[in-house]
Scaffold this active site. Structure first.
Site, mmCIF file in Angstrom:
data_model
loop_
_atom_site.group_PDB
_atom_site.id
_atom_site.type_symbol
_atom_site.label_atom_id
_atom_site.label_comp_id
_atom_site.label_asym_id
_atom_site.label_seq_id
_atom_site.Cartn_x
_atom_site.Cartn_y
_atom_site.Cartn_z
ATOM 1 N N HIS A 296 33.531 39.852 47.349
ATOM 2 C CA HIS A 296 34.125 38.964 48.344
ATOM 3 C C HIS A 296 34.688 39.825 49.470
ATOM 4 O O HIS A 296 34.565 41.065 49.442
ATOM 5 C CB HIS A 296 35.195 38.071 47.711
ATOM 6 C CG HIS A 296 36.223 38.829 46.905
ATOM 7 N ND1 HIS A 296 37.096 39.725 47.465
ATOM 8 C CD2 HIS A 296 36.487 38.829 45.573
ATOM 9 C CE1 HIS A 296 37.875 40.227 46.531
ATOM 10 N NE2 HIS A 296 37.518 39.712 45.359
ATOM 11 N N ALA A 297 35.320 39.175 50.443
ATOM 12 C CA ALA A 297 35.795 39.900 51.624
ATOM 13 C C ALA A 297 36.768 41.018 51.254
ATOM 14 O O ALA A 297 36.857 42.030 51.956
ATOM 15 C CB ALA A 297 36.437 38.929 52.611
ATOM 16 N N HIS B 280 36.596 43.048 48.624
ATOM 17 C CA HIS B 280 35.795 44.244 48.316
ATOM 18 C C HIS B 280 35.286 44.907 49.595
ATOM 19 O O HIS B 280 35.205 46.132 49.684
ATOM 20 C CB HIS B 280 34.572 43.871 47.466
ATOM 21 C CG HIS B 280 34.894 43.352 46.093
ATOM 22 N ND1 HIS B 280 34.785 42.016 45.769
ATOM 23 C CD2 HIS B 280 35.321 43.988 44.978
ATOM 24 C CE1 HIS B 280 35.116 41.862 44.486
ATOM 25 N NE2 HIS B 280 35.444 43.034 43.985
#
EC number: 6.3.2.1
Lengths: 292, 292
Positions: A41-42, A44
């Protein structure tokens, strides 16, 4: 080589990975590593961005590590979405994705374990997540030491969302003289302050609304602790507020020394501190933490 | 820098060691490591020679590792003779001697442990020395993983005299993906076949005469095992012969699979095998082993 020439290469074996890294080294390029369990997701992607700021080429590992799950935990249902992960990493400018099989990481005859402290000596793996998920930090220590030795990166970036894990990894790398710099990267939050997590995907709409209250309660408790309110009272009130907000269970909500996670013997904050929480809504267990 | 310009440099810190190795790497030189506990004898020097055959520069570490001694063992009296060690390494063509302090290796806050197997999973650390010296292989695994990560050598050479230790180190390096090749070097023996050991220095003349019979008994037992005599009988006879030769105690004398040290389920040798012994004369405990 990628099947789709527009996506980054996906590497399956340690020997291929080492060959790629060796090629970069011969060109004088520095190397960063972002270890993940995929379902990117953002949050990471901010780790990849941090690694890119610090190194010329970034390896992102995607490996759902079985040794850090207990038998009753969500290993079987943990989200796996490799094609999407590869697309996200390509867009973020990752150089390669390292997605080994379990057999590649743990071949027949594998027996080595790594512990970052124990009950007698203490250490950052003791208590909190180490109490509620006893298998986890042993599994993390082994898989991260392997990844660090496989990549031999200059720098490896870990999310502060898993604060205790970051402290465990940092201690292990220092103790075993692994020459990769360990960097923590701040937690990314949604518009309501909920820490991004692959496990948020388990939440229903109603549960999501509850989950979004957690960060507000943590912030208030952290502010009270910073104002020297006794920690026992701060922790007790936070515990009640999390249940009242709609969580079904609170494993812990505590304020600790930020680095070694030991309690403040004085009963109030006297130095760098962190508030850490683990709480469950239905079958989903969430963790979060903040600086005090 | 050495006080005597004729002896090799003695390095005390990991950071200095890394700077020296980095300089070699920039010159394109390969690096070998020989980990020792000092009190060097001709057996150690064959390890240095083996490392020199395989690498351009050889680091010999001299560190009496406290974590691999139990409280009742000979840590306090283990022979220490650094100046003589440095002279021997200089003569043998060693590039540097790495002799860190205990505080450099285990600074405050150190808590990490490494285990190469356990009772449930098995592994080369189980049984034999692992039974009689329960602290040892945990201590060996930690200190060797540290040394390997500190030096980042191409190759590290260990004596076959400590056969089980060699198997433990090889398994650990493979399991943790430490990219240094682990090489075993044959045991050096005196004119009577006694395996050279720093602990031989503890022996009186009379005890030395007894100790020199051990290798003869081992060779006979190994020959019997190779001729398919049942292992229970071979081991029983060897046990008796060692006591009859004048040893005061036999901890074990067994014939095992050479690599993982498990017993032969068939009761006779069916593949690569090793005979391993630990026996004491007075307060001195000796170990030895041979190929079958």
């Amino acid at each position: 080589m990628p099947e789709n020439p527009e996506t980054l290469p996906i590497i399956r074996t340690v020997s291929e990975l080492r060959a790629v890294v060796r090629g970069w080294r011969l060109q004088g390029l520095s190397v960063g590593l972002v270890p993940t369990m995929g379902a990117l997701h953002a949050g990471h992607l901010t780790l990849v961005e941090e690694a890119k700021r610090r190194a010329d080429r970034v390896v992102t590992s995607v490996f759902v590590n079985p040794t850090q799950f207990a038998a009753h935990e969500d290993l079987g249902t943990y989200p796996r979405q490799e094609a999407q992960d590869a697309a996200l990493l390509t867009a973020a400018g990752g150089a390669v994705m390292f997605a080994p099989t379990v057999a590649e990481m743990y071949p027949a005859g594998f027996v080595t374990s790594v512990a970052v402290g124990d009950a007698a000596r203490g250490g950052p793996s003791q208590g909190l997540e180490g109490e509620f998920r006893p298998a986890m930090f042993g599994g993390v220590a082994v898989v991260v030491s392997k990844l660090l030795n496989q990549v031999q990166a200059d720098v490896a970036v870990f999310g502060e969302k898993d604060w205790q894990q970051l402290m465990v990894v940092r201690r292990m790398a220092a103790d075993l003289d692994i020459p990769t710099e360990i960097v923590g990267s701040p937690t990314l939050r949604d518009d309501h302050g909920l820490a991004l997590s692959s496990r948020n995907a388990y939440l229903s709409e109603a549960e999501l609304a509850v989950a979004r209250k957690l960060n507000v309660i943590l912030r208030q408790a952290a502010d009270q602790a910073a104002a020297k309110r006794p920690l026992a009272a701060v922790e007790r009130d936070a515990y009640g507020a999390i249940l009242k907000a709609g969580f079904d269970r609170v494993d812990y909500v505590v304020i600790r020394h930020a680095d070694d996670l030991t309690p403040f013997a004085e009963g109030v904050v006297t130095g760098p501190a962190r508030i850490l929480v683990a709480a469950a809504i239905g079958r989903t267990r969430l963790i979060d933490n903040m600086a005090v």
